[in-house]
Design an enzyme around this catalytic site. Sequence first.
Site, short mmCIF file in Angstrom:
data_model
loop_
_atom_site.label_atom_id
_atom_site.label_comp_id
_atom_site.label_asym_id
_atom_site.label_seq_id
_atom_site.Cartn_x
_atom_site.Cartn_y
_atom_site.Cartn_z
N TYR A 146 31.95 41.55 48.21
CA TYR A 146 32.13 42.56 47.18
C TYR A 146 32.80 41.83 45.91
O TYR A 146 34.09 41.00 46.18
CB TYR A 146 32.97 43.63 47.44
N ASN A 218 35.51 35.17 50.05
CA ASN A 218 35.85 36.44 49.16
C ASN A 218 36.94 37.25 49.99
O ASN A 218 36.86 38.46 49.97
CB ASN A 218 34.73 37.34 48.84
N SER A 254 35.69 40.00 51.99
CA SER A 254 34.92 39.62 52.97
C SER A 254 34.65 38.01 53.05
O SER A 254 34.58 37.52 52.09
CB SER A 254 33.55 40.33 52.74
#
Length: 372
Positions: A146, A218, A254
Amino acid sequence: MKKRARELGISLDGETGTYNAITDVDGVMVGYSTIIKGEPEDYSGMGSNFARTGVTAILPRGRQRSVVYAGRHDLNGNGELTGTHWMDDSGFIHGPIMITNTNSVGIVRDSVTKWMLENKFYHPLVFQGNEIEGSGYFYPVVGETYDGILNDTNGFHVKEHHVMEALENAHGGFIEEGNVGGGTGMVCHEFKGGTGTSSRKLSREDGGYTVGVLVQANHGARKWFTINGIPMGEKLTGADPVYNMAMAKPGTGSIIVVLATDAPVNPIQLSKMCKRVPIGIGKLGSGYENGSGDIFVAFSTANENAFTHTKAVAQILGDHRMDPIYKAVADAVEEAILNALCAAETMEGIQHNKIFALPKEQVAEILSERRR
């Protein structure tokens, strides 16, 4: 030239391949489409002329139509990797592996399907001993993280032509890291994250195999960030992220990890390789967060003719020979994440959110002080 982790004086185990990249596994190609549009002032809400995102393509056997043995593992499942049901049942991946942002999985999956059909990059179904062109089934593998802190992720800026660009740009050898491809708008340990890669070359005694890693990083909270056992999150000063909107708690994010090897291993062994990925992630102080999608996939370029409509003979490495490969996985994952952090550059995004690059000079000084 950007400094990578080893050049900062970070102690890392193992011998790398020529490029210290996933492309050290012979035949593997990587391509990017990086989408940077507009200035922060141009963002006025969903669909603005502003984007910080992209697409990453990994071709397991390059331009050669490829079906490879594959396995996977989820450390935490708050994320997406398409095609996993058939991967689990068949033990194969057909075609490229793609990585993008969360809201673009659909367009990337559809576009890579089109690319595979147009390029006959799939094995047709067989009826009465004959291949039926235009008839077949395959399930493209697309992962995501994301990027809504920096990117207008609800603006759906990834289009079909970006997917095609990433696929057509794929190449071997040296590949870029940091703010490129699917990793363009990503954040890691509250510093600018993104795309990173590394490899390990095993000794002749251990088989001489290569293990390559590519990450889209991330994930992670700064307070737990650790390098070489040093709590960097506590020691690094400045470079604090600027948030001008409500944010999820640190560590909500993530990481997608793609493993490649030329070792002749089967799908179960590839899944077991994926289970060693969290060791590398954990050495840097992450892997604890419920809000993270920590999803890993591995493939082997060995056993080129393992996929068949009749009968195949495959060479498989004995399990007792796997220990050095498992260690290579953990070591290369750790370094790939660090390389992503070292290559990434400060980025300002939507609502003037600003994520700073890892202060590499501070890191190098802290490491130097420890050695004194």
